[in-house]
Design a protein around this motif. Structure first.
Motif, PDB file in Angstrom:
ATOM      1  N   SER A 154       0.829  -1.206   0.000  1.00 23.26           N
ATOM      2  CA  SER A 154       0.000   0.000   0.000  1.00 23.26           C
ATOM      3  C   SER A 154       0.862   1.254   0.000  1.00 23.26           C
ATOM      4  CB  SER A 154      -0.942   0.001   1.205  1.00 23.26           C
ATOM      5  OG  SER A 154      -0.241   0.213   2.415  1.00 23.26           O
ATOM      6  N   LYS A 155       2.004   1.213   0.710  1.00 25.24           N
ATOM      7  CA  LYS A 155       2.914   2.355   0.722  1.00 25.24           C
ATOM      8  C   LYS A 155       3.565   2.561  -0.644  1.00 25.24           C
ATOM      9  CE  LYS A 155       4.066   4.436   3.943  1.00 25.24           C
ATOM     10  NZ  LYS A 155       3.554   5.725   4.485  1.00 25.24           N
ATOM     11  N   LEU A 156       3.878   1.466  -1.308  1.00 22.39           N
ATOM     12  CA  LEU A 156       4.438   1.559  -2.655  1.00 22.39           C
ATOM     13  C   LEU A 156       3.425   2.185  -3.611  1.00 22.39           C
ATOM     14  CD1 LEU A 156       6.140  -1.953  -2.876  1.00 22.39           C
ATOM     15  CD2 LEU A 156       7.350   0.226  -2.865  1.00 22.39           C
ATOM     16  N   GLU A 157       2.179   1.745  -3.501  1.00 17.75           N
ATOM     17  CA  GLU A 157       1.133   2.255  -4.387  1.00 17.75           C
ATOM     18  C   GLU A 157       0.904   3.744  -4.184  1.00 17.75           C
ATOM     19  OE1 GLU A 157      -2.099  -0.326  -3.441  1.00 17.75           O
ATOM     20  OE2 GLU A 157      -1.463  -1.892  -4.855  1.00 17.75           O
ATOM     21  N   GLU A 158       1.071   4.227  -2.951  1.00 16.31           N
ATOM     22  CA  GLU A 158       0.917   5.656  -2.681  1.00 16.31           C
ATOM     23  C   GLU A 158       1.923   6.480  -3.472  1.00 16.31           C
ATOM     24  OE1 GLU A 158       1.247   6.261   1.488  1.00 16.31           O
ATOM     25  OE2 GLU A 158      -0.622   5.199   1.981  1.00 16.31           O
ATOM     26  N   LYS A 159       3.075   5.888  -3.756  1.00 18.99           N
ATOM     27  CA  LYS A 159       4.118   6.579  -4.510  1.00 18.99           C
ATOM     28  C   LYS A 159       4.180   6.110  -5.963  1.00 18.99           C
ATOM     29  CE  LYS A 159       7.175   7.623  -0.602  1.00 18.99           C
ATOM     30  NZ  LYS A 159       7.312   9.070  -0.845  1.00 18.99           N
ATOM     31  N   ASN A 160       3.119   5.400  -6.388  1.00 25.11           N
ATOM     32  CA  ASN A 160       3.050   4.884  -7.764  1.00 25.11           C
ATOM     33  C   ASN A 160       4.247   4.000  -8.107  1.00 25.11           C
ATOM     34  OD1 ASN A 160       0.586   6.227  -8.466  1.00 25.11           O
ATOM     35  ND2 ASN A 160       1.750   8.136  -8.659  1.00 25.11           N
ATOM     36  N   ILE A 161       4.643   3.181  -7.139  1.00 24.48           N
ATOM     37  CA  ILE A 161       5.753   2.239  -7.334  1.00 24.48           C
ATOM     38  C   ILE A 161       5.206   0.821  -7.312  1.00 24.48           C
ATOM     39  CG2 ILE A 161       7.913   1.339  -6.386  1.00 24.48           C
ATOM     40  CD1 ILE A 161       8.355   4.045  -5.049  1.00 24.48           C
ATOM     41  N   ARG A 162       5.667   0.014  -8.241  1.00 23.35           N
ATOM     42  CA  ARG A 162       5.355  -1.414  -8.208  1.00 23.35           C
ATOM     43  C   ARG A 162       6.673  -2.172  -8.232  1.00 23.35           C
ATOM     44  NH1 ARG A 162       1.395  -5.159 -12.050  1.00 23.35           N
ATOM     45  NH2 ARG A 162       2.282  -7.171 -11.376  1.00 23.35           N
ATOM     46  N   ASN A 163       6.862  -3.035  -7.250  1.00 24.52           N
ATOM     47  CA  ASN A 163       8.089  -3.829  -7.191  1.00 24.52           C
ATOM     48  C   ASN A 163       7.722  -5.241  -6.762  1.00 24.52           C
ATOM     49  OD1 ASN A 163      10.638  -5.018  -6.459  1.00 24.52           O
ATOM     50  ND2 ASN A 163      11.489  -2.956  -6.440  1.00 24.52           N
ATOM     51  N   ASP A 164       7.543  -6.100  -7.733  1.00 27.35           N
ATOM     52  CA  ASP A 164       7.125  -7.472  -7.460  1.00 27.35           C
ATOM     53  C   ASP A 164       8.236  -8.311  -6.842  1.00 27.35           C
ATOM     54  OD1 ASP A 164       4.621  -6.959  -8.415  1.00 27.35           O
ATOM     55  OD2 ASP A 164       4.984  -7.751 -10.420  1.00 27.35           O
ATOM     56  N   TYR A 165       9.462  -7.838  -6.933  1.00 24.76           N
ATOM     57  CA  TYR A 165      10.548  -8.574  -6.276  1.00 24.76           C
ATOM     58  C   TYR A 165      10.508  -8.327  -4.772  1.00 24.76           C
ATOM     59  CZ  TYR A 165      15.030 -10.916  -5.731  1.00 24.76           C
ATOM     60  OH  TYR A 165      16.008 -11.810  -5.366  1.00 24.76           O
ATOM     61  N   LEU A 166      10.096  -7.139  -4.370  1.00 28.61           N
ATOM     62  CA  LEU A 166      10.020  -6.798  -2.950  1.00 28.61           C
ATOM     63  C   LEU A 166       8.819  -7.455  -2.288  1.00 28.61           C
ATOM     64  CD1 LEU A 166      10.990  -5.148  -0.510  1.00 28.61           C
ATOM     65  CD2 LEU A 166       9.675  -3.208  -1.413  1.00 28.61           C
ATOM     66  N   VAL A 167       7.661  -7.341  -2.925  1.00 25.03           N
ATOM     67  CA  VAL A 167       6.436  -7.890  -2.331  1.00 25.03           C
ATOM     68  C   VAL A 167       5.485  -8.309  -3.444  1.00 25.03           C
ATOM     69  CG1 VAL A 167       5.491  -5.559  -2.090  1.00 25.03           C
ATOM     70  CG2 VAL A 167       4.523  -7.420  -0.736  1.00 25.03           C
ATOM     71  N   ASN A 168       5.019  -9.541  -3.362  1.00 25.03           N
ATOM     72  CA  ASN A 168       4.101 -10.073  -4.370  1.00 25.03           C
ATOM     73  C   ASN A 168       3.351 -11.246  -3.748  1.00 25.03           C
ATOM     74  OD1 ASN A 168       2.737 -10.607  -6.708  1.00 25.03           O
ATOM     75  ND2 ASN A 168       4.469 -11.562  -7.757  1.00 25.03           N
ATOM     76  N   PHE A 169       2.095 -11.023  -3.428  1.00 24.02           N
ATOM     77  CA  PHE A 169       1.303 -12.071  -2.768  1.00 24.02           C
ATOM     78  C   PHE A 169      -0.034 -12.214  -3.488  1.00 24.02           C
ATOM     79  CE2 PHE A 169       0.812  -8.017  -0.622  1.00 24.02           C
ATOM     80  CZ  PHE A 169      -0.562  -7.838  -0.609  1.00 24.02           C
ATOM     81  N   ARG A 170      -0.708 -13.292  -3.204  1.00 27.37           N
ATOM     82  CA  ARG A 170      -1.968 -13.592  -3.876  1.00 27.37           C
ATOM     83  C   ARG A 170      -3.073 -12.656  -3.385  1.00 27.37           C
ATOM     84  NH1 ARG A 170      -3.440 -19.931  -4.715  1.00 27.37           N
ATOM     85  NH2 ARG A 170      -4.314 -19.742  -6.807  1.00 27.37           N
ATOM     86  N   SER A 171      -3.802 -12.065  -4.313  1.00 29.56           N
ATOM     87  CA  SER A 171      -4.882 -11.143  -3.955  1.00 29.56           C
ATOM     88  C   SER A 171      -6.090 -11.906  -3.422  1.00 29.56           C
ATOM     89  CB  SER A 171      -5.296 -10.332  -5.182  1.00 29.56           C
ATOM     90  OG  SER A 171      -5.898 -11.182  -6.146  1.00 29.56           O
ATOM     91  N   GLU A 172      -6.995 -11.154  -2.803  1.00 26.97           N
ATOM     92  CA  GLU A 172      -8.239 -11.767  -2.329  1.00 26.97           C
ATOM     93  C   GLU A 172      -9.003 -12.403  -3.492  1.00 26.97           C
ATOM     94  OE1 GLU A 172     -10.627  -9.306   0.471  1.00 26.97           O
ATOM     95  OE2 GLU A 172      -9.003  -7.856   0.209  1.00 26.97           O
TER      96      GLU A 172
END
Length: 277
Positions: A154-172
């Motif tokens: 959520s903090k990444l999204e606030e800054k328009n950053i996507r980093n799947d190497y840092l965090v990537n989990f299954r959505s609801e």
């Protein structure tokens, strides 16, 4: 290594942390496929408290770095509190006062622990653990690390950053589709839902706002809290040494120190309550 570097840099930015502070005063190691044996159902990544090292598998570790880093922070403060290499701070909430961890940092961990256990996440994890021989999903350190993943995203999204190497989990949604496909995973989503994240996010904000950094040569130590910093600043900068003060001035000086502590704790609690609402 480039992916890990970029991921850690992004995490430092959203946590408002000096990048070097993520190494926990230079104590944390990072390994790529160098720990463990792999094989069937091998972990994608893991953290070793004895060695203070995060291991990411060479091909499948992407998305796990944020989760494992929170384990290392949990262990970092656990070591300070219990003087034990394997202690996790999220497991220890019996004491009210600590000699080695600031009251604000302790309160942040307590908030995270309490809010998670009061949310639906705890019950869903219990349902998952019913399928196992021993507890895993409901371990306090695991629920906290998975919640941190959602907070971090959520903090990444606030800054328009996507980093799947840092965090990537299954959505609801993805988890729900798996249930629809006959995997019998009803009410087992192991991450906080969007509805649950408001209070959980506020607790993590409180925790990371409470942590301060002290420089040691090229490294940074995570050590303190706002109130403690202000009190120390007042001690160093105010008036004169006690031997040079009158009794009245000494009394005023003590009042100032007590006031700054009360003011900062009140201010931080007010901020948390405002965010929680």
């Amino acid at each position: 290594m480039n992916n890990a570097y970029d991921a850690l840099t992004d995490m430092a930015e959203v946590l408002n942390s000096p990048p070097r502070a993520l190494s926990l005063n230079g104590s944390l190691g990072l390994a790529f496929g160098a720990r463990g044996r792999g094989g069937k159902n091998a972990p994608l990544a893991h953290y070793e408290p004895i060695k203070v090292v995060i291991n990411l598998t060479k091909k499948n570790g992407a998305g796990s770095l944020g989760h494992e880093w929170f384990h290392s922070v949990d262990n970092y403060f656990g070591r300070k509190e219990k003087n034990s290499a394997t202690s996790m701070f999220t497991q220890n909430f019996q004491q009210e006062i600590s000699q080695n961890v600031s009251s604000e940092v302790m309160e942040g961990f307590k908030m995270i622990h309490k809010i998670i256990n009061q949310s639906g996440l705890s019950e869903r994890c219990k349902n998952l653990d019913k399928r196992r021989n021993k507890e895993y999903w409901t371990l306090p350190e695991e629920m906290a690390a998975r919640s941190f993943e959602v907070y971090l995203k959520s903090k990444l999204e606030e800054k328009n950053i996507r980093n799947d190497y840092l965090v990537n989990f299954r959505s609801e949604e993805s988890w729900a589709k798996a249930t629809e496909n006959g995997l019998k995973m009803e009410n087992t989503y192991p991450y906080p839902t969007a509805a649950e994240m408001e209070d959980i996010k506020a607790a993590y904000e409180y925790l990371f706002d409470s942590i301060r950094f002290k420089s040691h040569d090229e490294n940074y130590e995570l050590y303190s809290s706002t109130a403690e910093n202000i009190r120390e600043t007042v001690k160093k900068s105010k008036l004169l040494f006690e031997r040079e003060l009158t009794n009245e001035q000494i009394a005023i000086q003590k009042i100032i120190l007590n006031f700054t502590k009360i003011f900062c704790v009140t201010l931080r609690a007010t901020k948390f309550l405002q965010v929680s609402r």
